[in-house]
Write an enzyme that holds these catalytic residues in place. Structure first.
Site, mmCIF file in Angstrom:
data_model
loop_
_atom_site.group_PDB
_atom_site.id
_atom_site.type_symbol
_atom_site.label_atom_id
_atom_site.label_comp_id
_atom_site.label_asym_id
_atom_site.label_seq_id
_atom_site.Cartn_x
_atom_site.Cartn_y
_atom_site.Cartn_z
ATOM 1 N N GLY A 85 0.863 -1.178 0.000
ATOM 2 C CA GLY A 85 0.000 0.000 0.000
ATOM 3 C C GLY A 85 0.895 1.221 0.000
ATOM 4 N N SER A 117 5.704 -5.363 -1.388
ATOM 5 C CA SER A 117 5.715 -3.960 -1.808
ATOM 6 C C SER A 117 6.114 -3.051 -0.650
ATOM 7 C CB SER A 117 4.350 -3.596 -2.386
ATOM 8 O OG SER A 117 4.348 -2.321 -2.957
ATOM 9 N N HIS A 154 8.704 -3.176 -7.575
ATOM 10 C CA HIS A 154 7.968 -2.777 -8.787
ATOM 11 C C HIS A 154 8.875 -2.069 -9.793
ATOM 12 C CE1 HIS A 154 4.318 -3.555 -6.455
ATOM 13 N NE2 HIS A 154 4.691 -2.647 -5.572
ATOM 14 N N GLU A 189 8.568 -6.987 -11.339
ATOM 15 C CA GLU A 189 7.331 -7.640 -10.919
ATOM 16 C C GLU A 189 7.473 -9.160 -10.965
ATOM 17 O OE1 GLU A 189 4.103 -5.291 -10.114
ATOM 18 O OE2 GLU A 189 6.178 -5.111 -9.426
#
Length: 239
Positions: A85, A117, A154, A189
């Site tokens: 998030g 993440s 990412h 990814e």
């Protein structure tokens, strides 16, 4: 320490965590209940339910860190999973609730840790290599320091035919290295870092990653690359 650090929690065409269930099962090592830290998103109940549904096929129950005294829950946890998030919101909450030293001590004591993440960003010494917008202001950028290097989840590179003239991700990481002497593992990814004791390897997608070091050209990392030497490299900030 036992760490599984995912670049992303959702892969294209797959459900939440579906692409990583095998390494998750290995990292949890038979753990029956995971404490999920949902503070990177605003909907703590919904996020925890999503994590519970994802881990159910492994026979793992999930409890949200927001459902009681978070410090006590961390102290009793069999394993800890910090979801993705906004990493600024996440780190602010961790510090506000006094969780940073408690989580760090539990993980260094052998409790398995999983991050995706923003949760992967938390494993680093500092927040500085996140991709997120600073929607809130943490009291400090200091994170959990479960690894001595930095991570950029990412990671993407500009397409050769792109006309976009703004900063690339690699340029931003190069700017970070102008001010700090800390290796940065940029994870594409579908990849993850797996640490077990003094061993560290890059797993997941064939896409691999990129290793950035101060004063050196970026190095392409292939899947299964052994990165254990990064666990011994000293980090120097604010040079």
């Amino acid at each position: 320490m036992e760490l599984l650090l995912l670049s992303n929690s959702t892969a294209f065409g797959r459900k939440y965590l579906e692409h990583a269930l095998e390494p998750i099962s290995e990292a949890l090592g038979g753990t029956k209940e995971v404490l999920f830290v949902p503070f990177a998103l605003a909907d703590h109940d919904g996020y925890t339910s999503e994590a519970a549904e994802a881990l159910a096929p492994l026979g793992v129950k999930v409890r949200g860190a927001h459902t009681g005294n978070s410090v006590d829950l961390v102290k009793d946890a069999e394993a800890i999973f910090i979801g993705g998030g906004n990493s600024f919101r996440l780190l602010k909450a961790l510090h506000a609730q006094g969780l940073v030293p408690v989580i760090r001590d539990r993980i260094r004591g052998g409790v398995p840790y999983m991050g995706s993440s923003a949760g992967t960003n938390m494993a680093c010494p500092t927040l500085r290599t996140t991709n997120d917008m600073p929607i809130v202001q943490p009291t400090t950028f200091d994170a959990l320091s479960l690894v001595p290097f930095q991570i950029n989840p990412h990671y993407v590179e500009r397409s050769p035919d792109s006309t976009h003239m703004g900063e690339t991700r690699s340029k931003r990481l190069e700017e970070f290295l102008e001010e700090n002497d800390v290796p940065v593992v940029a994870m594409r990814e579908g990849t993850w870092l797996r640490r077990s004791a003094d061993r560290l390897a890059l797993g997941g997608s064939e896409a691999g990653g990129v290793l950035f070091r101060r004063g050196s050209s970026p190095v392409q990392l292939r899947r299964n690359a052994d990165l254990s030497d990064l666990l011994e490299v000293p980090a120097r900030f604010d040079l």
